[in-house]
Structure formats: C-alpha cells, structure tokens
Motif scaffolding. Structure first.
Motif, PDB file in Angstrom:
ATOM      1  N   ALA A  57       5.708  -4.391 -10.533  1.00  0.00           N
ATOM      2  CA  ALA A  57       4.884  -5.462  -9.967  1.00  0.00           C
ATOM      3  C   ALA A  57       4.516  -6.486 -11.041  1.00  0.00           C
ATOM      4  O   ALA A  57       4.500  -7.699 -10.778  1.00  0.00           O
ATOM      5  CB  ALA A  57       3.623  -4.875  -9.335  1.00  0.00           C
ATOM      6  N   SER A 112       3.451  -0.799  -1.886  1.00  0.00           N
ATOM      7  CA  SER A 112       3.030  -1.765  -0.870  1.00  0.00           C
ATOM      8  C   SER A 112       1.641  -2.302  -1.192  1.00  0.00           C
ATOM      9  O   SER A 112       1.330  -3.467  -0.927  1.00  0.00           O
ATOM     10  CB  SER A 112       3.054  -1.130   0.519  1.00  0.00           C
ATOM     11  OG  SER A 112       2.153  -0.030   0.611  1.00  0.00           O
ATOM     12  N   GLY A 125       1.659  -5.289  -3.419  1.00  0.00           N
ATOM     13  CA  GLY A 125       2.318  -6.472  -2.878  1.00  0.00           C
ATOM     14  C   GLY A 125       3.815  -6.413  -2.726  1.00  0.00           C
ATOM     15  O   GLY A 125       4.441  -7.405  -2.338  1.00  0.00           O
ATOM     16  N   SER A 184       7.408  -5.348  -0.968  1.00  0.00           N
ATOM     17  CA  SER A 184       7.987  -4.916   0.295  1.00  0.00           C
ATOM     18  C   SER A 184       8.771  -3.637   0.025  1.00  0.00           C
ATOM     19  O   SER A 184       9.646  -3.617  -0.844  1.00  0.00           O
ATOM     20  CB  SER A 184       8.916  -5.989   0.859  1.00  0.00           C
ATOM     21  OG  SER A 184       8.180  -7.138   1.211  1.00  0.00           O
ATOM     22  N   ARG A 200       9.721  -7.856  -6.112  1.00  0.00           N
ATOM     23  CA  ARG A 200       9.220  -8.171  -4.774  1.00  0.00           C
ATOM     24  C   ARG A 200       9.632  -7.136  -3.731  1.00  0.00           C
ATOM     25  O   ARG A 200       8.989  -7.009  -2.696  1.00  0.00           O
ATOM     26  CB  ARG A 200       9.716  -9.552  -4.348  1.00  0.00           C
ATOM     27  CG  ARG A 200       9.231 -10.676  -5.257  1.00  0.00           C
ATOM     28  CD  ARG A 200       9.907 -11.981  -4.917  1.00  0.00           C
ATOM     29  NE  ARG A 200       9.626 -12.391  -3.550  1.00  0.00           N
ATOM     30  CZ  ARG A 200      10.262 -13.395  -2.930  1.00  0.00           C
ATOM     31  NH1 ARG A 200      11.216 -14.042  -3.564  1.00  0.00           N
ATOM     32  NH2 ARG A 200       9.936 -13.723  -1.705  1.00  0.00           N
TER      33      ARG A 200
END
Length: 426
Positions: free
Chosen positions: A74, A102, A105, A107, A79
């Motif tokens: 992260a 998750s 942030g 997916s 992402r």
C-alpha cells in the motif's frame, strides 16, 4: 538455455556497480498489481501448475510477515492484490490478510479452483472486502475437467462454488487454461460464462513453467486463431468482459479485426505487475522464476525500485521482431516466453506470428482529442498508451462523441479501474 548470471535458484545477483532505477521520472515503477501466491498447498493436482503446488513450502510467509507485506504494498502504490496459490483457501489466515488489504484501500481478488467455495466461505470473503473471484474451469465436459485437474468431482464442486459466490454477491470470472484438447470449446465456454451469470471470462495461454514445463503447448498459428476467436466472442457477448492472459499481442489482433476495445495492456511483468511466492520471493511474474530478493529479508520498495533485472524490463530495449514492431509499446510480447525459449528476457516473443507489414487499424483514429486529453494521455505509462488510446476512442464512438475530453477519459478509467472483477490475473 538460461542466462549465466542466474544461480541455481533463479535469483538475480546484483553487483556493486548495478544502477538504481529509483526515481526515474520517465519509467513507471509502481507495482500497481501484485499477485501473491499465499501458499503452495493445493487439493488438486493440475499438470500445468507453474507453482508445482501440492504440499506446503517448508517455510511460507507468516501472518505477521504477510500483514507487513500488505502495508508495504500500500505504501508504494499497489492498487490491486490478487490472492492465489496453490489453493489460497487452504491458508487459515486468508480472510485476515484480505481484510487488511481492503482496509488500506486495495482492491482484492481471489484466484481459486472453486472446490472449497461454500456459501459460508463466500460470505466471509465478501465481508473481508474481496471484490471478485476467478474460478478455474477448463471444459464443459465434467470428466475432461476432472481428469485434467486430477480429482473426481472437481467440475461439479467448482460450479457449486460459482453459485455460492453469486449467492453471496461476489462477482465471478470463469478462467480457462487453453490446450489442444479444449481448444474447440472457447466459444461455448464464453456462452456458458454468460448464461451462468459470470461477470467475465479469462482465457489463459500456457507458459511452460513449473509442472507445465514438459507440456506441449498449442502452436503459434493456433494462438492467432484463438485470439481472433476471443476478440470476436467479445463482440458477440458485450454483456460480459472477455479477455486473454499471457498473450499480449491480442492488442494487435484486436486492431486488425477492427475491435480495438478488446485490446489488452501488453506484458506488464516487472513494470506495473509483480508476483510474490509463498516463501516471499519477488519475481516479475508467475511464469518468470527469477527472484530479485525476498520480502522477508528486504523491504519491498528496495526490491522493486533497485533491481537491475526489473530495471531492464522497464527501460525497454527489446530485441528481434519485438524491438521494431509498431505495436511494441502496447504489446511488448510475453517476456516469460522469450526467457523460457532463449534465456533472454528482452528477446522477441517466439510465439507471435506478426510480420510487421499490416498497418494499424484506422479505428484508432476518427475522433478528435482535446489538448487537455492529450496531455492527460502523456501521463499514462508508455506501455499502456496505445491500448488506452484505442479503448477511449472506441468508447467515444459508442457514445456518439466526436471529441475526447478529460471527462470522457475518466468515464473509461472508472470502467477499467483495477479492482473490477474482470481484471483478475494469476
């Protein structure tokens, strides 16, 4: 043949004079998509497994190491996190890892054989923030799928898993690995995915590595035919996303057939995509067993930005036909096939049959780009630009828009944003 600089383990030795690629503004360096093989354990025995899965590794990343890895991803811009295996559902802390990813942030998507996906498990995945599940299904004939996967009843269990995910509100992709024995089923599998309520269909092209190194791949001519079949299947089934994996020249085929919206993003290995093994080694992709270091011993940021091998992939310098191909920026060929065939990561993709003579599709044009949109496009990594340009132009035409604006680009970005279930990769 293998590069003499590689040790027996496939690790890359980096000398004191090796350059650092950290901070080069023209080179995209964020690992936007990371595939983590969270375990080598698996309840099936598939002959094409690149991980040679079955029993667990002697030492796999612990829960705390895994959670720290998620935080490091992260911090440097990941992402999308793909949790794969082996069979990832055999890892007891999978929900905890998914929830952590998750929660910061990312997916999160899951790649599974589907046999362990009960309704309860599917609901736990959804509660942990998982956005979608890719389920492997290689034939519409149960006996053929079961024989290939090595366990009787695997086909039926996978379909039950698909239904459990849908009942839990989890989008599902059907993922088919292509061989000579199921080659004729592509169209039928796409229709089946549509009729079964799947969000998409991914066709995986074999890269002979791991247990699959001794398998016989389909030939280059069949590759071309299969890619044409997929592009045409997408045109006939616009309600779902139909995509290929490990066949980056689908971009060229899509343009030649007049369907640029089916274009891919080319080989992203080591550029915006990386793989973590169960033991913690970072490699450019699952099919390139070239470790640039271990995340349990060094920070991910250091491994990602300061690897000379990854730097070579990012700086281009492709050789052979790939080096002068007009689709070079949007395709780049499969780097794993080049290495497997020649021992050279930057050599031409031996399976591509493009002769370089056919002009790009005129459908790439026909619309006007505003100056603001052109400037925005310049911020897209070079290896994605042609694919993004084609996808945005195709979308504009479908919407009846003669001018491409930044707002229109944002609409396309929202539809293609990593995290949608159709972006699942191994």
């Amino acid at each position: 043949m293998r590069d003499s600089s590689l040790g027996k383990s496939g690790s890359v030795e980096r000398g004191p004079d090796s350059p650092s690629y950290h901070g080069l503004p023209e080179v995209p360096t964020r690992p936007e998509i990371v595939s983590w093989n969270v375990t080598r354990r698996c309840n099936l025995s598939c002959p094409h497994c690149y991980l040679n899965a079955g029993l667990p590794a002697e030492r796999e990343l612990t829960t705390q190491e895994g959670l720290r890895l998620v935080d490091e991803m992260a911090a440097i811009g990941t992402r999308m996190l793909i949790l794969s295996g082996g069979e990832p559902l055999l890892r007891s802390d999978l929900f905890q890892i998914a929830a952590r990813a998750s929660g910061v942030g990312m997916s999160v998507v899951l790649g599974s054989n589907g046999t362990l996906l009960s309704l309860e498990v599917a609901r736990h995945l959804s509660a942990a923030g998982v956005k979608g599940v890719g389920i492997s299904l290689d034939s519409l004939t149960p006996e053929r799928h079961d024989a290939f996967r090595g366990v009787a009843g695997a086909w039926k269990a996978a379909l039950k898993g698909l239904d459990s995910c849908r009942q839990a509100g989890l989008p599902v992709l059907i993922q088919m690995s292509l061989f000579d024995w199921n080659y004729s089923e592509i169209d039928d599998m796409v229709r089946f995915a549509h009729d079964r309520g799947a969000a998409g269909f991914n066709l995986y092209f074999l890269v002979c590595s791991g247990r699959g190194e001794a398998l016989t791949d389909i030939g280059p001519d069949q590759y071309e035919e299969a890619l044409e079949t997929v592009v045409k299947a997408q045109a006939r089934n616009p309600q779902i996303m139909v995509r290929v994996r490990c066949a980056p020249y689908v971009t060229r085929v899509a343009h030649q057939l007049g369907h640029p919206s089916s274009a891919g993003f080319g080989c992203m290995a080591g550029i915006s995509y990386g793989r973590i093994t169960p033991e913690g080694d970072l490699t450019p992709c699952p099919y390139l067993p070239l470790s640039v270091g271990n995340v349990g011993q060094q920070p991910l940021a250091h491994l990602w930005w300061d690897s000379s091998l990854l730097g070579d992939l990012r700086l281009g310098g492709l050789r052979g036909r790939c080096g002068h191909c007009q689709y070079g920026d949007s395709c780049r060929g499969c780097r794993a096939r080049a290495w497997s065939d020649t021992g050279d990561l930057l050599q031409e993709d031996p399976w591509c049959r493009y002769d370089g003579q056919t002009a790009p599709s005129p459908l790439l044009g026909g619309v006007v780009w505003s100056s603001e949109a052109e400037e925005r496009l310049k911020r897209v990594p070079f290896f994605l630009r042609n694919g993004i340009r084609a996808a945005v132009a195709a979308y504009a035409k479908r919407q009846g828009q003669a001018t491409i604006t930044v707002g229109l680009m944002e609409e396309v970005r929202a539809k293609m944003r990593p995290g949608g279930p159709t972006q699942t990769v191994q």
